[in-house]
Enzyme design. Structure first.
Site, PDB file in Angstrom:
ATOM      1  N   THR A  83      -2.611 -37.182 -50.714  1.00 55.95           N
ATOM      2  CA  THR A  83      -3.391 -37.242 -51.963  1.00 55.95           C
ATOM      3  C   THR A  83      -2.583 -36.663 -53.123  1.00 55.95           C
ATOM      4  O   THR A  83      -1.709 -35.814 -52.906  1.00 55.95           O
ATOM      5  CB  THR A  83      -4.718 -36.446 -51.806  1.00 55.95           C
ATOM      6  N   ASP A  84      -2.908 -37.083 -54.320  1.00 51.32           N
ATOM      7  CA  ASP A  84      -2.227 -36.514 -55.495  1.00 51.32           C
ATOM      8  C   ASP A  84      -2.577 -35.032 -55.682  1.00 51.32           C
ATOM      9  O   ASP A  84      -1.895 -34.306 -56.401  1.00 51.32           O
ATOM     10  CB  ASP A  84      -2.559 -37.307 -56.775  1.00 51.32           C
ATOM     11  N   GLU A  85      -3.645 -34.586 -54.999  1.00 53.40           N
ATOM     12  CA  GLU A  85      -4.074 -33.189 -55.165  1.00 53.40           C
ATOM     13  C   GLU A  85      -3.076 -32.206 -54.568  1.00 53.40           C
ATOM     14  O   GLU A  85      -3.133 -31.012 -54.869  1.00 53.40           O
ATOM     15  CB  GLU A  85      -5.474 -32.989 -54.575  1.00 53.40           C
TER      16      GLU A  85
ATOM     17  N   TYR B  44      -8.806 -27.731 -49.298  1.00 51.92           N
ATOM     18  CA  TYR B  44      -8.653 -29.164 -49.007  1.00 51.92           C
ATOM     19  C   TYR B  44      -7.229 -29.624 -49.295  1.00 51.92           C
ATOM     20  O   TYR B  44      -6.548 -30.166 -48.424  1.00 51.92           O
ATOM     21  CB  TYR B  44      -9.652 -29.996 -49.833  1.00 51.92           C
TER      22      TYR B  44
ATOM     23  N   LYS C 154      -4.160 -30.867 -46.779  1.00 53.51           N
ATOM     24  CA  LYS C 154      -3.530 -32.199 -46.917  1.00 53.51           C
ATOM     25  C   LYS C 154      -2.018 -32.049 -47.113  1.00 53.51           C
ATOM     26  O   LYS C 154      -1.230 -32.853 -46.613  1.00 53.51           O
ATOM     27  CB  LYS C 154      -4.136 -32.962 -48.101  1.00 53.51           C
TER      28      LYS C 154
HETATM   29  P1  NAD Z   1     -14.382 -39.759 -46.338  1.00 50.55           P
HETATM   30  O1  NAD Z   1     -14.796 -38.332 -46.256  1.00 50.55           O
HETATM   31  O2  NAD Z   1     -15.286 -40.760 -46.976  1.00 50.55           O
HETATM   32  O3  NAD Z   1     -14.058 -40.309 -44.867  1.00 50.55           O
HETATM   33  C1  NAD Z   1     -13.408 -39.554 -43.891  1.00 50.55           C
HETATM   34  C2  NAD Z   1     -13.649 -40.209 -42.538  1.00 50.55           C
HETATM   35  O4  NAD Z   1     -12.934 -39.456 -41.544  1.00 50.55           O
HETATM   36  C3  NAD Z   1     -15.126 -40.203 -42.118  1.00 50.55           C
HETATM   37  O5  NAD Z   1     -15.478 -41.473 -41.606  1.00 50.55           O
HETATM   38  C4  NAD Z   1     -15.184 -39.144 -41.031  1.00 50.55           C
HETATM   39  O6  NAD Z   1     -16.188 -39.391 -40.044  1.00 50.55           O
HETATM   40  C5  NAD Z   1     -13.783 -39.253 -40.439  1.00 50.55           C
HETATM   41  N1  NAD Z   1     -13.355 -38.011 -39.760  1.00 50.55           N
HETATM   42  C6  NAD Z   1     -13.467 -36.735 -40.228  1.00 50.55           C
HETATM   43  N2  NAD Z   1     -12.974 -35.879 -39.315  1.00 50.55           N
HETATM   44  C7  NAD Z   1     -12.535 -36.627 -38.272  1.00 50.55           C
HETATM   45  C8  NAD Z   1     -11.913 -36.308 -37.031  1.00 50.55           C
HETATM   46  N3  NAD Z   1     -11.656 -35.038 -36.694  1.00 50.55           N
HETATM   47  N4  NAD Z   1     -11.579 -37.322 -36.196  1.00 50.55           N
HETATM   48  C9  NAD Z   1     -11.849 -38.617 -36.524  1.00 50.55           C
HETATM   49  N5  NAD Z   1     -12.446 -38.964 -37.666  1.00 50.55           N
HETATM   50  C10 NAD Z   1     -12.784 -37.983 -38.534  1.00 50.55           C
HETATM   51  O7  NAD Z   1     -12.964 -39.728 -47.069  1.00 50.55           O
HETATM   52  P2  NAD Z   1     -12.268 -40.796 -48.021  1.00 50.55           P
HETATM   53  O8  NAD Z   1     -12.633 -40.503 -49.420  1.00 50.55           O
HETATM   54  O9  NAD Z   1     -12.490 -42.157 -47.454  1.00 50.55           O
HETATM   55  O10 NAD Z   1     -10.737 -40.368 -47.835  1.00 50.55           O
HETATM   56  C11 NAD Z   1      -9.958 -40.940 -46.789  1.00 50.55           C
HETATM   57  C12 NAD Z   1      -8.573 -40.336 -46.834  1.00 50.55           C
HETATM   58  O11 NAD Z   1      -7.969 -40.595 -48.094  1.00 50.55           O
HETATM   59  C13 NAD Z   1      -8.545 -38.821 -46.659  1.00 50.55           C
HETATM   60  O12 NAD Z   1      -7.422 -38.498 -45.873  1.00 50.55           O
HETATM   61  C14 NAD Z   1      -8.371 -38.293 -48.073  1.00 50.55           C
HETATM   62  O13 NAD Z   1      -7.706 -37.058 -48.080  1.00 50.55           O
HETATM   63  C15 NAD Z   1      -7.525 -39.387 -48.695  1.00 50.55           C
HETATM   64  N6  NAD Z   1      -7.647 -39.573 -50.159  1.00 50.55           N
HETATM   65  C16 NAD Z   1      -8.875 -39.727 -50.707  1.00 50.55           C
HETATM   66  C17 NAD Z   1      -8.975 -39.958 -52.084  1.00 50.55           C
HETATM   67  C18 NAD Z   1     -10.322 -40.183 -52.731  1.00 50.55           C
HETATM   68  O14 NAD Z   1     -10.383 -40.273 -53.964  1.00 50.55           O
HETATM   69  N7  NAD Z   1     -11.413 -40.298 -51.984  1.00 50.55           N
HETATM   70  C19 NAD Z   1      -7.815 -40.000 -52.878  1.00 50.55           C
HETATM   71  C20 NAD Z   1      -6.567 -39.831 -52.269  1.00 50.55           C
HETATM   72  C21 NAD Z   1      -6.500 -39.630 -50.897  1.00 50.55           C
HETATM   73  P1  TYD Z   2     -14.664 -35.070 -56.955  1.00 49.51           P
HETATM   74  O1  TYD Z   2     -15.305 -36.404 -56.937  1.00 49.51           O
HETATM   75  O2  TYD Z   2     -15.223 -33.995 -56.079  1.00 49.51           O
HETATM   76  O3  TYD Z   2     -13.111 -35.310 -56.657  1.00 49.51           O
HETATM   77  P2  TYD Z   2     -11.865 -34.269 -56.740  1.00 49.51           P
HETATM   78  O4  TYD Z   2     -12.362 -32.908 -56.917  1.00 49.51           O
HETATM   79  O5  TYD Z   2     -11.244 -34.458 -55.406  1.00 49.51           O
HETATM   80  O6  TYD Z   2     -11.030 -34.751 -57.882  1.00 49.51           O
HETATM   81  O7  TYD Z   2     -14.665 -34.516 -58.450  1.00 49.51           O
HETATM   82  C1  TYD Z   2     -14.059 -35.233 -59.500  1.00 49.51           C
HETATM   83  C2  TYD Z   2     -14.176 -34.395 -60.752  1.00 49.51           C
HETATM   84  O8  TYD Z   2     -15.568 -34.293 -61.098  1.00 49.51           O
HETATM   85  C3  TYD Z   2     -13.688 -32.966 -60.575  1.00 49.51           C
HETATM   86  O9  TYD Z   2     -13.070 -32.535 -61.785  1.00 49.51           O
HETATM   87  C4  TYD Z   2     -14.943 -32.166 -60.341  1.00 49.51           C
HETATM   88  C5  TYD Z   2     -15.992 -32.928 -61.150  1.00 49.51           C
HETATM   89  N1  TYD Z   2     -17.375 -32.869 -60.627  1.00 49.51           N
HETATM   90  C6  TYD Z   2     -18.423 -32.460 -61.460  1.00 49.51           C
HETATM   91  O10 TYD Z   2     -18.216 -32.137 -62.649  1.00 49.51           O
HETATM   92  N2  TYD Z   2     -19.687 -32.431 -60.937  1.00 49.51           N
HETATM   93  C7  TYD Z   2     -19.951 -32.760 -59.647  1.00 49.51           C
HETATM   94  O11 TYD Z   2     -21.132 -32.673 -59.217  1.00 49.51           O
HETATM   95  C8  TYD Z   2     -18.878 -33.190 -58.810  1.00 49.51           C
HETATM   96  C9  TYD Z   2     -19.134 -33.575 -57.382  1.00 49.51           C
HETATM   97  C10 TYD Z   2     -17.596 -33.243 -59.352  1.00 49.51           C
END
Ligand code: NAD
Ligand code: TYD
Length: 335
Positions: free
Chosen positions: A125-127, A149, A153
């Protein structure tokens, strides 16, 4: 015919990626979805594809070697999405983040080392870079993750790299910006605010609402991953982003405007601990390989909001019951 092992395939990005694979390959790829089905895993996301002969769901934990080992042996390509993914939860209870995001990635890498794979994609992730006020992070920049988190990562990200250097495992690491789209659990900013607004509930804006994220449509993220499976170089890190930076307050205004809801739904609340001000990635490296996002922010945001309007049953179930209780205990306010 290639076999993909998609971990975390029942979650937001993983389930969109499985749909993407079906659209791209139809029956010409085998897809195994390994998911523990935590609160974030939802098989509803995959109802329309689950009866395909070339798809198999396995309920299991990526930390469990006895589950992981035979599945990795079958796979040509491993895409590790499985993770605990919500920053707020990692602040309250980091344990599962360390277990799944680091130890789980380790189990997958070990199995891949043992059996050999064509490609191992670690979805980072970019985080992992931490916050940046001016400019954008390049892949070579120092990692300064600031939440449990992003730190977990970052651990997996570097562990995956070490398996390339030490064992020659064909690893690719992706660092994508914030995704939006269908099937995102309604604890994240966009689905939470859209669904709250639809129910005329307040939108809890952390701090001054001026934190910046770069928003990418989930389909573009899926497309970039698939592009890198075929065109990325082993051992490399690739930033993925859309260059669509918005302050949270801008996202809030856009949602309220689209839904024709009043400004009075905005509720400024206490800031998140250690809240990163801005994320921004330089995407020149993947662009030089020939990839760029294809969805416009305005259209994809409209489609996303419309998806939540059209799928109330999907999110209403998630926002009731256990999650409602969790939310109240964690945030000290009603969902
Ligand atoms: P999500 O939380 O929606 O999904 C995570 C999935 O992983 C779920 O289906 C959960 O049941 C499964 N899981 C959790 N623990 C597990 C384990 N121990 N064994 C098997 N399965 C397990 O997350 P997401 O938003 O779909 O993110 C997916 C990936 O992409 C993550 O690795 C996250 O760090 C990365 N990512 C997410 C974003 C974003 O904006 N959502 C951006 C960049 C990277
Ligand atoms: P989020 O969707 O949790 O993603 P991330 O923290 O991984 O970037 O949050 C996106 C942005 O929105 C972050 O700056 C936190 C803010 N945020 C709120 O202001 N209120 C909320 O209830 C949530 C969930 C996030």
């Amino acid at each position: 015919m290639k076999t993909y092992l998609v971990t975390g395939g029942a979650g937001f990005i993983g389930s969109n990626y499985i749909h993407y694979l079906f659209e791209k390959y139809g029956s010409a790829a085998n897809i195994i979805n390994l998911d523990k089905l935590t609160y974030a895993g939802n098989l509803e996301n995959l109802r329309d594809v689950e009866s395909n002969n070339n798809y198999r769901f396995v309920k299991g934990d990526i930390c469990d070697a006895s589950v992981v080992d035979p599945l990795v042996r079958e796979a040509d390509i491993v895409i590790n999405f499985a993770a605990e993914s919500h920053v707020d939860r990692s602040i309250g209870a980091p344990d599962d983040f360390i277990k799944t995001d680091i130890y789980g990635a380790f189990m997958l890498l070990e199995a891949a080392r043992k059996h050999g794979v064509e490609k191992f994609v670690q979805i980072s992730t970019d985080e992992v870079y931490g916050s940046i006020i001016d400019g954008s992070f390049k892949e070579t920049d120092v990692l300064e993750p600031s939440s449990p988190y992003s730190a977990s990562k970052a651990g997996a990200d570097r562990l995956a790299y070490s398996y390339f250097v030490t064992y020659d495992l064909p690893v690719i690491i992706t660092r994508c910006s914030n995704n939006y789209g269908p099937c995102q659990y309604p604890e994240k900013l966009i689905p939470l605010f859209v669904t709250n607004a639809l129910e005329d509930k307040s939108l809890p804006i952390y701090g001054d609402g001026k934190n910046v994220r770069d928003w990418i449509y989930v389909r573009d993220h899926c497309d970039a991953i698939e592009f890198l499976v075929h065109h990325g170089d082993d051992g490399q890190v690739y930033n993925i982003g859309a260059g669509e930076e918005r302050m949270n307050i801008e996202i809030t205004d856009l949602i309220l405007k689209y839904l024709k809801k009043p400004d009075s739904l905005k509720m400024y609340v206490q800031d998140r601990l250690g809240h990163d001000r801005r994320y921004s990635v330089d995407t020149a490296k993947i662009a030089a390989l020939g990839w760029q996002p294809s969805h416009s922010f305005e259209q994809a945001m409209q489609d996303t909001i419309q998806w939540y309007i059209d799928h109330k049953k999907w999110w209403a179930r998630l926002k009731s019951g256990e999650y409602k209780e969790y939310y109240k205990a964690h945030y000290k306010r009603e969902l």
